[in-house]
Design a protein around this motif. Structure first.
Motif, short mmCIF file in Angstrom:
data_model
loop_
_atom_site.label_atom_id
_atom_site.label_comp_id
_atom_site.label_asym_id
_atom_site.label_seq_id
_atom_site.Cartn_x
_atom_site.Cartn_y
_atom_site.Cartn_z
N TYR A 231 0.83 -1.21 0.00
CA TYR A 231 0.00 0.00 0.00
C TYR A 231 0.87 1.26 0.00
CZ TYR A 231 -4.13 -2.73 1.49
OH TYR A 231 -5.17 -3.63 1.58
N TYR A 232 0.27 2.31 -0.53
CA TYR A 232 0.78 3.67 -0.33
C TYR A 232 -0.33 4.48 0.34
CZ TYR A 232 4.69 2.81 -3.53
OH TYR A 232 5.83 2.32 -4.13
N GLU A 233 0.07 5.60 0.91
CA GLU A 233 -0.89 6.57 1.42
C GLU A 233 -0.84 7.80 0.53
OE1 GLU A 233 -2.91 7.84 5.49
OE2 GLU A 233 -1.53 6.18 5.26
N LEU A 234 -2.00 8.40 0.27
CA LEU A 234 -2.07 9.56 -0.60
C LEU A 234 -1.71 10.82 0.19
CD1 LEU A 234 -2.83 9.95 -3.60
CD2 LEU A 234 -5.15 10.47 -2.86
N ALA A 235 -0.64 11.50 -0.25
CA ALA A 235 -0.22 12.72 0.45
C ALA A 235 -1.23 13.85 0.27
CB ALA A 235 1.16 13.15 -0.06
N HIS A 268 -5.81 5.31 1.56
CA HIS A 268 -4.92 4.21 1.19
C HIS A 268 -5.02 3.96 -0.31
CE1 HIS A 268 -4.09 3.13 5.35
NE2 HIS A 268 -3.27 2.20 4.91
N VAL A 269 -3.87 3.66 -0.92
CA VAL A 269 -3.81 3.35 -2.34
C VAL A 269 -3.17 1.97 -2.48
CG1 VAL A 269 -3.02 4.12 -4.59
CG2 VAL A 269 -3.46 5.80 -2.80
N GLY A 270 -3.88 1.05 -3.11
CA GLY A 270 -3.37 -0.31 -3.26
C GLY A 270 -4.47 -1.28 -2.92
N PRO A 271 -4.14 -2.54 -2.73
CA PRO A 271 -2.79 -3.10 -2.84
C PRO A 271 -2.56 -3.73 -4.20
CG PRO A 271 -4.23 -4.71 -1.82
CD PRO A 271 -5.10 -3.51 -2.16
N ASN A 272 -1.28 -3.94 -4.51
CA ASN A 272 -0.97 -4.88 -5.57
C ASN A 272 -0.90 -6.27 -4.93
OD1 ASN A 272 1.32 -4.53 -4.06
ND2 ASN A 272 2.72 -4.50 -5.80
N ALA A 273 -0.51 -7.28 -5.66
CA ALA A 273 -0.46 -8.64 -5.08
C ALA A 273 0.76 -9.37 -5.63
CB ALA A 273 -1.74 -9.41 -5.43
N VAL A 274 1.75 -9.58 -4.77
CA VAL A 274 2.96 -10.30 -5.18
C VAL A 274 3.22 -11.45 -4.21
CG1 VAL A 274 4.04 -8.30 -6.26
CG2 VAL A 274 4.43 -8.72 -3.84
N PRO A 275 3.83 -12.54 -4.68
CA PRO A 275 4.13 -13.65 -3.77
C PRO A 275 5.02 -13.17 -2.61
CG PRO A 275 4.44 -14.32 -6.04
CD PRO A 275 4.25 -12.83 -6.06
#
Length: 400
Positions: A231-235, A268-275
């Motif tokens: 995740y990122y947070e939006l500034a 919150h921005v995301g999430p992507n999904a990686v192993p």
């Protein structure tokens, strides 16, 4: 001579996330006087999936009609709002937009409208210009507005469930061995050397649930393959009023990079999904070789890689490149820039995978002798935790 056994409890629950605590809560309400003990290896509740998600009360629009996810999410969303209201837990019914940014997504968006109606969820269809009524900074060709989606503090919900259950909650208690005797019950050995005896064991161990199932002697028939969501947070949180999602790919249980205004006002921005390289691998630097070896030894992991390598490569690229992640967000929110995205805590999804590589797409609850195992309960399990807890409680009480 008949041996008399002294039991520490009637039902022994392993796992102090929201599903385990909801189960304890449901048991003591359905059968007052039932002694319940919850064992949680962390020093407090909700430290993994429950406490590391985006805090969304899902409507149930995505899930196959008639599935446990569909039924429990729709019912659970209404119950969660009521529960939060009753106990003064921060929450809001915000609604959300699901936005198509490409013509190829329009048929999938229309299919979601139909699915929502089949699941009894009110949905409003929007043309591109109407999106600005809800989200002035968001762009798309078309969208749907789902009014029953909300947000809440799931960690506070978990704490209230623990308190309201009246169960004995033992934090900092890791299970290392289980001795299950169908004619007598279960005895659990903890890392501290204590033995806890119960008549029935309920496995709500989340990321460790398949390991616990094997400790009891039951074959779960699946393996948890952990996927990290970053995740990122939006500034600039003023860019987003509520919740904005892309149109998901129905071949995957992941919803894509979305924008979520949380109960604290941040976005919150995301999430992507990686192993993930460990069951609790919240960053690339966390590697546990035994757990990684277990994932790689499971045939289903290789089947996933073979079938979905293109999708996985895109997710990996967004994990390693902030520019690529920003581009994905920019499809929904053109005004976003790289410096507007601030890294924040990641989560790990406990995804059950079958031997043939099938990603289990519904909640999965199985029973053994004196055991109930919750083997697949990722999102929307927090939303659906109250009805899931009642179902697991019903099975546990039947086993008594």
């Amino acid at each position: 001579m008949r041996v008399r056994i002294t039991y520490d409890c009637d039902v022994l629950v392993i796992g102090g996330g929201i599903v385990g605590l909801s189960t304890a809560y449901a048991i003591t309400r359905a059968a007052p006087g039932t002694r319940v003990t919850v064992l949680e290896k962390e020093p407090g509740p909700a430290r993994h999936q429950t406490g590391r998600n985006s805090g969304v009360i899902h409507s149930g629009i995505y899930y196959r009609p008639g599935s446990l996810k569909a039924r429990y999410a729709v019912r659970g969303a209404a119950e969660m709002v009521k529960f939060c209201t009753e106990y003064g837990i921060p929450h809001a019914v915000t609604g959300k937009l699901i936005v198509a940014t490409d013509r190829a997504e329009l048929p999938r968006l229309h299919a979601l409208v139909q699915r929502g109606r089949e699941n009894g969820i009110p949905v409003r269809e929007l043309g591109g210009p109407q999106i600005a009524e809800y989200e002035p900074e968001v762009r798309g060709l078309a969208a749907i507005h789902v009014g029953t989606t909300g947000i809440c503090d799931f960690v506070a919900v978990a704490r209230q469930l623990a308190h309201g259950s009246g169960a004995e909650i033992r934090y900092g208690t890791r299970v290392v061995r289980v001795d299950r005797r169908p004619e007598r019950g279960v005895a659990v050995l903890t890392a501290a050397g204590d033995v806890v005896r119960g008549r029935v064991l309920v496995n709500c161990a989340g990321l460790q649930c398949d390991e616990i199932a094997r400790l009891t002697g039951d074959d779960p028939g699946m393996r948890i393959v952990p996927f990290r969501g970053e995740y990122y947070e939006l500034a600039r949180p003023e860019l987003v009023r509520g919740l904005v999602y892309p149109v998901p790919d129905p071949a995957f249980p992941f919803l894509g990079v979305h924008l979520t205004r949380g109960i604290d006002g941040g976005v919150h921005v995301g999430p992507n999904a990686v192993p993930a390289l460990a069951r609790e691998g919240y960053g690339w630097g966390t590697v546990r070789l035994r757990e990684l070896g277990s994932t790689l030894a499971w045939p289903g992991s290789w089947q996933i890689a073979r079938r979905h390598w293109r999708y996985g490569a895109g997710e990996l690229r967004r994990s390693l490149s902030k520019t690529a992640f920003t581009d994905a967000v920019g499809r929904l929110l053109p005004g976003v820039s790289e410096d507007a995205l601030v890294p924040t805590a990641a989560g790990v999804r406990a995804q059950a995978v079958l031997r043939d590589g099938t990603l289990v797409d519904d909640f999965l609850i199985r029973e053994g002798a004196r055991t109930v195992h919750v083997l697949n309960a990722p999102s929307p399990a927090a939303t659906a935790s109250l009805p899931i807890g009642r179902e697991v409680a019903r099975r546990a009480l039947n086993a008594l």
